[in-house]
Design an enzyme around this catalytic site. Structure first.
Site, PDB file in Angstrom:
ATOM      1  N   GLY A   9       0.905  -1.381  -0.189  1.00 34.04           N
ATOM      2  CA  GLY A   9       0.093   0.017  -0.002  1.00 34.04           C
ATOM      3  C   GLY A   9       0.783   1.272   0.016  1.00 34.04           C
ATOM      4  N   SER A  10       0.471   2.126   0.703  1.00 33.67           N
ATOM      5  CA  SER A  10       0.989   3.618   0.859  1.00 33.67           C
ATOM      6  C   SER A  10       2.548   3.479   1.179  1.00 33.67           C
ATOM      7  CB  SER A  10       0.431   4.442   1.581  1.00 33.67           C
ATOM      8  OG  SER A  10      -0.953   4.543   1.395  1.00 33.67           O
ATOM      9  N   GLY A  12       4.290   0.659   2.482  1.00 29.55           N
ATOM     10  CA  GLY A  12       4.872  -0.373   1.779  1.00 29.55           C
ATOM     11  C   GLY A  12       5.686  -0.118   0.478  1.00 29.55           C
ATOM     12  N   ASN A 103       0.985   1.425  12.918  1.00 28.12           N
ATOM     13  CA  ASN A 103       0.837   2.869  13.606  1.00 28.12           C
ATOM     14  C   ASN A 103       0.141   2.314  14.871  1.00 28.12           C
ATOM     15  OD1 ASN A 103       0.850   5.541  14.293  1.00 28.12           O
ATOM     16  ND2 ASN A 103      -0.693   5.983  12.981  1.00 28.12           N
ATOM     17  N   LYS A 182       3.383   8.851  19.903  1.00 23.93           N
ATOM     18  CA  LYS A 182       2.442   9.212  18.660  1.00 23.93           C
ATOM     19  C   LYS A 182       0.938   8.856  19.045  1.00 23.93           C
ATOM     20  CE  LYS A 182       3.083   8.887  13.889  1.00 23.93           C
ATOM     21  NZ  LYS A 182       2.881   7.635  13.172  1.00 23.93           N
ATOM     22  N   ASN A 186      -2.380  11.164  18.282  1.00 21.55           N
ATOM     23  CA  ASN A 186      -3.234  10.812  17.638  1.00 21.55           C
ATOM     24  C   ASN A 186      -4.503  10.659  18.363  1.00 21.55           C
ATOM     25  OD1 ASN A 186      -5.173   8.659  16.517  1.00 21.55           O
ATOM     26  ND2 ASN A 186      -3.575   8.378  15.118  1.00 21.55           N
ATOM     27  N   ASN A 190      -6.759  12.856  16.386  1.00 20.82           N
ATOM     28  CA  ASN A 190      -7.592  12.558  15.217  1.00 20.82           C
ATOM     29  C   ASN A 190      -9.190  12.381  15.571  1.00 20.82           C
ATOM     30  OD1 ASN A 190      -5.135  12.504  14.349  1.00 20.82           O
ATOM     31  ND2 ASN A 190      -5.069  10.423  13.357  1.00 20.82           N
ATOM     32  N   ASN A 200      -7.376  19.576  11.097  1.00 20.67           N
ATOM     33  CA  ASN A 200      -6.686  19.830  12.180  1.00 20.67           C
ATOM     34  C   ASN A 200      -6.615  21.068  13.003  1.00 20.67           C
ATOM     35  OD1 ASN A 200      -5.937  17.027  11.595  1.00 20.67           O
ATOM     36  ND2 ASN A 200      -3.624  17.382  11.635  1.00 20.67           N
TER      37      ASN A 200
HETATM   38  P1  NAP Z   1      -2.394   0.895   3.119  1.00 25.76           P
HETATM   39  O1  NAP Z   1      -2.257   2.016   1.952  1.00 25.76           O
HETATM   40  O2  NAP Z   1      -4.019   0.518   3.339  1.00 25.76           O
HETATM   41  O3  NAP Z   1      -1.810  -0.507   2.568  1.00 25.76           O
HETATM   42  C1  NAP Z   1      -1.951  -1.704   3.484  1.00 25.76           C
HETATM   43  C2  NAP Z   1      -1.580  -2.916   2.198  1.00 25.76           C
HETATM   44  O4  NAP Z   1      -1.369  -4.074   3.149  1.00 25.76           O
HETATM   45  C3  NAP Z   1      -2.757  -2.981   1.041  1.00 25.76           C
HETATM   46  O5  NAP Z   1      -2.107  -2.992   0.149  1.00 25.76           O
HETATM   47  C4  NAP Z   1      -3.077  -4.306   1.611  1.00 25.76           C
HETATM   48  O6  NAP Z   1      -3.426  -4.952   0.276  1.00 25.76           O
HETATM   49  C5  NAP Z   1      -2.108  -5.070   2.270  1.00 25.76           C
HETATM   50  N1  NAP Z   1      -2.298  -6.239   2.997  1.00 25.76           N
HETATM   51  C6  NAP Z   1      -3.235  -6.217   3.974  1.00 25.76           C
HETATM   52  N2  NAP Z   1      -3.165  -7.823   4.402  1.00 25.76           N
HETATM   53  C7  NAP Z   1      -2.398  -8.328   3.558  1.00 25.76           C
HETATM   54  C8  NAP Z   1      -2.082  -9.695   3.686  1.00 25.76           C
HETATM   55  N3  NAP Z   1      -2.347 -10.600   4.494  1.00 25.76           N
HETATM   56  N4  NAP Z   1      -1.101  -9.990   2.741  1.00 25.76           N
HETATM   57  C9  NAP Z   1      -0.546  -9.272   1.852  1.00 25.76           C
HETATM   58  N5  NAP Z   1      -0.957  -8.001   1.774  1.00 25.76           N
HETATM   59  C10 NAP Z   1      -1.792  -7.450   2.653  1.00 25.76           C
HETATM   60  O7  NAP Z   1      -2.017   1.243   4.415  1.00 25.76           O
HETATM   61  P2  NAP Z   1      -0.640   2.428   4.726  1.00 25.76           P
HETATM   62  O8  NAP Z   1      -1.300   3.583   4.831  1.00 25.76           O
HETATM   63  O9  NAP Z   1       0.473   2.088   3.885  1.00 25.76           O
HETATM   64  O10 NAP Z   1      -0.502   2.051   6.510  1.00 25.76           O
HETATM   65  C11 NAP Z   1       0.338   0.550   6.931  1.00 25.76           C
HETATM   66  C12 NAP Z   1       0.486   1.073   8.174  1.00 25.76           C
HETATM   67  O11 NAP Z   1       1.705   2.301   8.366  1.00 25.76           O
HETATM   68  C13 NAP Z   1      -0.592   1.460   9.080  1.00 25.76           C
HETATM   69  O12 NAP Z   1      -0.498   1.025  10.370  1.00 25.76           O
HETATM   70  C14 NAP Z   1      -0.599   3.062   9.175  1.00 25.76           C
HETATM   71  O13 NAP Z   1      -1.234   3.670  10.175  1.00 25.76           O
HETATM   72  C15 NAP Z   1       0.777   3.283   9.247  1.00 25.76           C
HETATM   73  N6  NAP Z   1       1.398   4.693   8.599  1.00 25.76           N
HETATM   74  C16 NAP Z   1       1.075   5.149   7.391  1.00 25.76           C
HETATM   75  C17 NAP Z   1       1.401   6.209   6.893  1.00 25.76           C
HETATM   76  C18 NAP Z   1       0.837   6.795   5.596  1.00 25.76           C
HETATM   77  O14 NAP Z   1       1.334   7.781   5.226  1.00 25.76           O
HETATM   78  N7  NAP Z   1       0.359   5.994   4.753  1.00 25.76           N
HETATM   79  C19 NAP Z   1       2.141   7.123   7.674  1.00 25.76           C
HETATM   80  C20 NAP Z   1       2.725   6.561   8.898  1.00 25.76           C
HETATM   81  C21 NAP Z   1       2.128   5.258   9.340  1.00 25.76           C
HETATM   82  P3  NAP Z   1      -4.680  -4.878  -0.736  1.00 25.76           P
HETATM   83  O15 NAP Z   1      -3.935  -3.686  -1.512  1.00 25.76           O
HETATM   84  O16 NAP Z   1      -4.849  -6.000  -1.456  1.00 25.76           O
HETATM   85  O17 NAP Z   1      -5.692  -4.294   0.079  1.00 25.76           O
END
Ligand code: NAP
Length: 303
Positions: A9-10, A12, A103, A182, A186, A190, A200
């Site tokens: 996702g974002s 990763g 998070n 953090k 939050n 939030n 915010n």
């Molecule tokens: P996201 O964009 O929703 O991505 C999550 C990914 O995980 C999706 O691609 C999903 O697949 C995949 N996934 C879930 N279960 C799976 C499994 N069993 N096998 C393989 N893939 C799987 O989430 P994100 O925003 O990157 O957030 C990830 C974490 O980082 C969260 O805890 C978030 O709070 C934290 N975080 C994010 C940010 C940010 O800016 N985005 C910043 C700081 C912290 P599908 O595509 O198939 O649904």
């Protein structure tokens, strides 16, 4: 050593692309055959940085593949983390290391319990990214990632790989303090942005509510053995509200988009910790009730 990345996702994708660009071996782990086929049809992962898009066709596989995993970057949402790791556990090599990007708190313990022989390194990141299409991610905000291991002080040997990949990071002996801090920020910001339906900066109009929550959160942090995370919490919440006044919080964005929130690992975790300590926090507990009612009205999961 290959970086297996689960959770494309974002965050990763942001990590996977930067590691691969530095010449490090990366393999993506997708949830099922349909997602793997969709990834292949998309021709790879795209990162948009400063309006420039770059696509990288990184090798991808399923969790059910059999090759051993030595190093895993877990980048799914907190509520998916335990099940995702349970599915991969048989593939983990002796001495495997996991980097947990989730998070909040709670998911890390659940993951660690599934893989007692692996080393779990916890991360707390202020980098920002979002998806504007399938397998396409926009790098929205530069930030910093703290890494640490609550059970061992020595950093892993591969931190220099993050340096090479241009991922700003630091190693801390007290990652739990960072994660609690953090989480508290939050909890103070939030949920209120969701309930008031505001950016915010809109919380500047609700100073008493913010103040009450910060006082309760600081008390909880101290009781949970995190006095450093409680230090000047209200001041920092004020600074964050000001500095990010124009932004919508991640929880606001999740609710607005009809997506599941990570509430159980944030406000829900804080309230559960208070209950475990028999600490009554009326404002925080009322906030959780109101937030859950708000989610229920919209048909969103309450956990
Ligand atoms: P996201 O964009 O929703 O991505 C999550 C990914 O995980 C999706 O691609 C999903 O697949 C995949 N996934 C879930 N279960 C799976 C499994 N069993 N096998 C393989 N893939 C799987 O989430 P994100 O925003 O990157 O957030 C990830 C974490 O980082 C969260 O805890 C978030 O709070 C934290 N975080 C994010 C940010 C940010 O800016 N985005 C910043 C700081 C912290 P599908 O595509 O198939 O649904």
């Amino acid at each position: 050593m290959t970086w297996h990345v689960l959770g494309i996702g974002s965050l990763g994708s942001l990590w996977a692309i930067r590691l691969a660009r530095a010449g490090l071996p990366v393999r993506l782990v997708l949830r099922d055959a349909d997602r793997l086929a969709a990834y292949r049809a998309a021709g790879g992962l795209t990162l948009v940085e400063q309006s420039r898009a770059q696509r990288l066709d990184l090798p991808a596989e399923l969790a059910t593949d059999e090759s051993p995993i030595q190093r895993l970057l877990l980048a799914c949402k907190a509520y998916d983390a335990e099940a995702a790791v349970a599915a991969l556990a048989p593939r983990l090599a002796p001495g495997a290391e996991l980097v947990l990007l989730q998070n909040g708190l709670g998911s890390q313990d659940a993951v660690a319990a599934r893989v007692p022989l692996a080393r779990c390194i916890l991360a707390s990141s202020t980098e920002g990214a979002f998806r504007d299409g399938d397998f396409r991610v926009v790098f929205a905000g530069h930030g910093f990632t703290w890494l640490g291991d609550p059970h061992a002080i020595a950093p892993p040997a591969w931190l220099n790989e993050l340096e090479r990949a241009g991922i700003p990071h630091g190693w801390t002996p007290d990652i739990l303090s960072r994660l609690w801090r953090k989480l508290a920020l939050n909890c103070a910001i939030n949920p209120l942005t969701v309930l008031h339906g505001c950016r915010n900066g809109g919380l500047a109009e609700h100073p008493a509510q913010v103040q009450e929550l910060c006082a309760e959160l600081a008390g909880l942090l101290r009781l949970c053995g995190q006095p450093d995370a409680a230090q000047d919490l209200h001041d920092e919440v004020g600074r964050v509200i000001q500095a990010t006044a124009a932004n919508y919080s991640s929880m606001y964005q999740d609710v607005a988009a009809g997506r599941r929130t990570e509430i159980s690992y944030l406000l829900g975790y804080a309230c559960a910790a208070a209950e475990r300590h028999r600490l009554v926090l009326p404002h925080l507990q009322a906030l959780l009730r109101q937030l859950r009612a708000h989610l229920a009205e919209r048909g969103l999961p309450l956990d």
